[in-house]
Design an enzyme around this catalytic site. Structure first.
Site, PDB file in Angstrom:
ATOM      1  N   THR A  37     -23.505 -59.061  25.181  1.00 12.04           N
ATOM      2  CA  THR A  37     -22.916 -57.776  25.582  1.00 12.04           C
ATOM      3  C   THR A  37     -22.393 -57.820  27.016  1.00 12.04           C
ATOM      4  OG1 THR A  37     -24.613 -56.777  24.199  1.00 12.04           O
ATOM      5  CG2 THR A  37     -23.368 -55.307  25.621  1.00 12.04           C
ATOM      6  N   GLY A  50     -29.100 -53.063  37.072  1.00 12.24           N
ATOM      7  CA  GLY A  50     -27.755 -53.169  36.512  1.00 12.24           C
ATOM      8  C   GLY A  50     -26.656 -52.762  37.468  1.00 12.24           C
ATOM      9  N   GLY A  52     -30.691 -48.567  20.464  1.00  7.75           N
ATOM     10  CA  GLY A  52     -30.326 -49.743  21.250  1.00  7.75           C
ATOM     11  C   GLY A  52     -30.856 -49.730  22.669  1.00  7.75           C
ATOM     12  N   LYS A  79     -38.458 -56.862  38.758  1.00 12.67           N
ATOM     13  CA  LYS A  79     -37.472 -56.204  39.642  1.00 12.67           C
ATOM     14  C   LYS A  79     -38.120 -55.820  40.963  1.00 12.67           C
ATOM     15  CE  LYS A  79     -34.956 -54.268  35.678  1.00 12.67           C
ATOM     16  NZ  LYS A  79     -34.865 -53.087  34.788  1.00 12.67           N
TER      17      LYS A  79
END
Lengths: 442, 442
Positions: free
Chosen positions: A32, A149, A202, A220
């Site tokens: 993706t 992200g 998802g 993270k």
């Protein structure tokens, strides 16, 4: 100072109109995020990026991955060796995990290629050594996409807040957990039902452990600690507690306390030193007015607190193909425009920081008991023995006496004293389910 | 590639223990921000910054500015010429305004010195030409502190979000206005009382026009448009409307509509082009769930919306000596660590963008009238003639019929049609005070 000229000769005979001086990009992992990166680079998603040029795509079983919308001169391959031997200037690593990604990144750096990656596990575990290798080889190594992200928090910590003396970083770093918790809150769903919904939409993987048990946010957090606080925290030193223990009734009690429940990641450094006072990921009660409470659905937020600038917040889409691709392409553009390799982002390899596990906070403690007279007195006695002060006792009406949930809140206390008291309390005979406790943080 | 060596020889005979390779910094303007920068550079506020070294301080009537806590080898002067002729590598311009700051910055760049500034007016008006001058002279020109003080939004837009295709930027950019509006809301104060309180607490200047009438936020918006959207918007092309028209009753009506009132700055670019569809600063109704509504007191927030990454938020302390100094020192550290001058941040000088002034939004319209039968019918008729649809009519009880405030909300409509209708309505005979209208934005 001019740009590198590797590959220029071949670039000049490429597709008409493509800039021969553009950095040539090899994408390794065409899922993706990789496809979203390719769409931006080739202009399929809007403006193309003239400084960058897609040169190669590498993926297992590459035949099923081929798409018609990339230029004809892009090389498709299943072998990392082809990418390493190619004239690509930058390798984008998007396969994730430690192995073989770590080896591939190392070989790319040794081959004189800059690397851009979204691999949080790799950076958390081996980032400093790879950053040093990149510096030794005069190439760039960037990983903005590894944390939150599309939220550009790493470059902000490294650049825009570098003049501060940062002491703590807190955040909602895992969109899957936040989706699950906000859905449990809004729709009264059980954890299992909210997880199933997240999987169907998802937002959660088939095996959700890394997300819901805190390992993803912990990796993270380790990266944020390194870049923001200059502290090397091993991912295994981050205390992680799962959100699986959260039940719908906890949201009811949290609301009565003016709070919501979030998976909160926190790391705090001692003032003037390098000891890490706390590094943890866990469910926590957060006052409604906190920026941590405002994060809805799969969004992320990071709050950095400095000695001079106070609290600064960064929020947005922490996952998803397009937002993550923005971070990757932003890193690629930074590689393309910098005249010489930048200083490594990460502190040099060295011994990890000392990480304390005990921290002081007010606590929310929820019991589920078979009701009988004297329970509150029993509990109060055990807490009192550890010098823990009860702040409030809350009991929602309408529950069966055979399985009665109720809550005690405690004034600020240490994890050690609380665990000691809860250990004694666990031996009492009225429990129907294990007791859970969450810190109340702000 | 190694750092510049200007001044090294003299540096070596400086105070013992100070790094001779450190960049030498001259501060021009030693007010609140300048002193906070000096405290960070000299380690008085915590860790010193070894890459940087305070070399000179320039201010009018310098004698009254001298402090004992800076190293003895720092030069104190009233003359900019002394700084320009010194071995300072970087000049920090903190005097503000266009004149003489613009001339001094130009001369510093021509003298081969990098410049770091917090001067939003200068950047908004002359930034591109100065950035180009810096690039021609091989020096750095940075101004993170010019927009939102300690919130590192410029470096985030330029670096972390550079891979996106940003289409709009919205924000609460002026802490003075936000302090006034949140105090009017929380304490029911009039504008004048809230302004007086802000002035007494140091959040507003004696002449508050630049803040409350929107010029300050307009200059910041022009800089954000240049760096985030790549559009040159002249500050004079930003449509500014004052918050002086906001009255306590407006907060009551806003709450009934699920909103708060904020001074909102917005700039939007057309998809795939460079026309600016809207550039404005004005009071607006903001739904409570919006990040624009969450900004309390003197804080700032900036929301950037991209074609790929969606909405990303940056929030924190937009003003004050220490947060602004963090931005200045972060810029100084970026100058110190970069091997060669970076690409200019701003688009090259050129004709300004075409800026449209009309935009479509739902509207809040508040009337104060001497009540009589037929007023709503009159108003509805005038709105109807411009094809404006009324969404709701709100009237709080308890007001005198001689001076009755009430509100109409309109479905999304253009500024032009609204202004036409309000022009006709102004001629009607029942007004006690001028009608005000605010967009309802999200």
């Amino acid at each position: 100072v001019t740009g590198r000229t590797t590959g220029t000769a071949q670039g000049e005979v490429g597709a008409a109109g493509r800039d021969a001086r553009a950095r040539r990009v090899g994408i390794v992992g065409f899922g993706t995020v990789g496809q979203a990166v390719a769409r931006i680079l080739t202009g399929r998603a809007g403006r193309p990026a003239p400084e960058l040029r897609l040169a190669a795509v590498c993926n297992r079983r590459i035949a099923r991955k081929r798409v018609s919308w990339v230029p004809e001169d892009v090389a498709w391959t299943e072998r990392i060796e082809d990418v390493l031997a190619s004239d690509a200037d930058v390798v984008v690593e998007l396969i994730g995990g430690l192995d073989p990604a770590g080896d591939w990144v190392r070989r790319a750096l040794l081959a004189g290629k800059s690397v851009v990656t979204a691999n949080k596990q790799l950076i958390a575990a081996r980032g400093p050594e790879l950053a040093e290798l990149a510096a030794r080889n005069g190439v760039h190594f960037r990983f903005e996409a590894a944390v939150c992200g599309g939220v550009p928090v790493l470059s902000a910590l490294r650049e825009g807040l570098s003049g501060d003396d940062l002491l703590s970083i807190r955040g909602v770093l895992n969109g899957t957990c936040n989706y699950i918790l906000t859905r449990m809150d809004a729709a009264g769903l059980s954890f299992d039902a909210a997880l199933a919904e997240a999987q169907a939409r998802g937002f959660a993987e088939a095996d959700p452990s890394a997300d819901v048990d805190g390992l993803d946010a912990g990796a993270k957090l380790a990266i944020l600690a390194a870049i923001g606080l200059g502290c090397r925290v091993r991912p295994s030193d981050v205390a992680c507690r799962s959100i699986r223990s959260v039940e719908p009734i906890d949201f009811t009690y949290a609301r009565r306390l003016g709070c919501v429940i979030r998976q909160v990641a926190r790391v705090t450094r001692e003032t003037g030193g390098s000891t890490v006072l706390e590094a943890g990921v866990q469910p926590a009660l957060v006052p409604l007015a906190s920026p941590l409470a405002a994060v809805q659905g799969s969004q992320n937020v990071v709050l950095a607190t400095g000695a001079h600038g106070g609290e600064t917040a960064f929020g947005g889409h922490g996952a998803g193909g397009d937002p993550t691709a923005v971070a990757v392409v932003s890193d690629l553009l930074a590689v393309a425009r910098q005249e010489g390799p930048a200083r490594p982002w990460l502190p040099p390899p060295g011994p990890p920081a000392r990480v304390l596990t005990d921290f002081v906070a007010p606590r929310y403690v929820r019991f589920v008991v078979r009701d009988r007279p004297g329970i509150v007195a029993d509990l109060a006695g055990r807490f009192s023995r550890q010098h823990l002060n009860i702040d409030a006792v809350l009991q929602e009406p309408g529950h069966s006496k055979a399985e009665l949930p109720f809550v005690m809140t405690l004034e600020a206390c240490s994890t050690g004293a609380l665990d000691q008291a809860l250990g004694e309390i666990a031996a009492l005979d009225f429990h129907v389910r294990p007791t859970v406790s969450y810190p109340i943080v702000d």
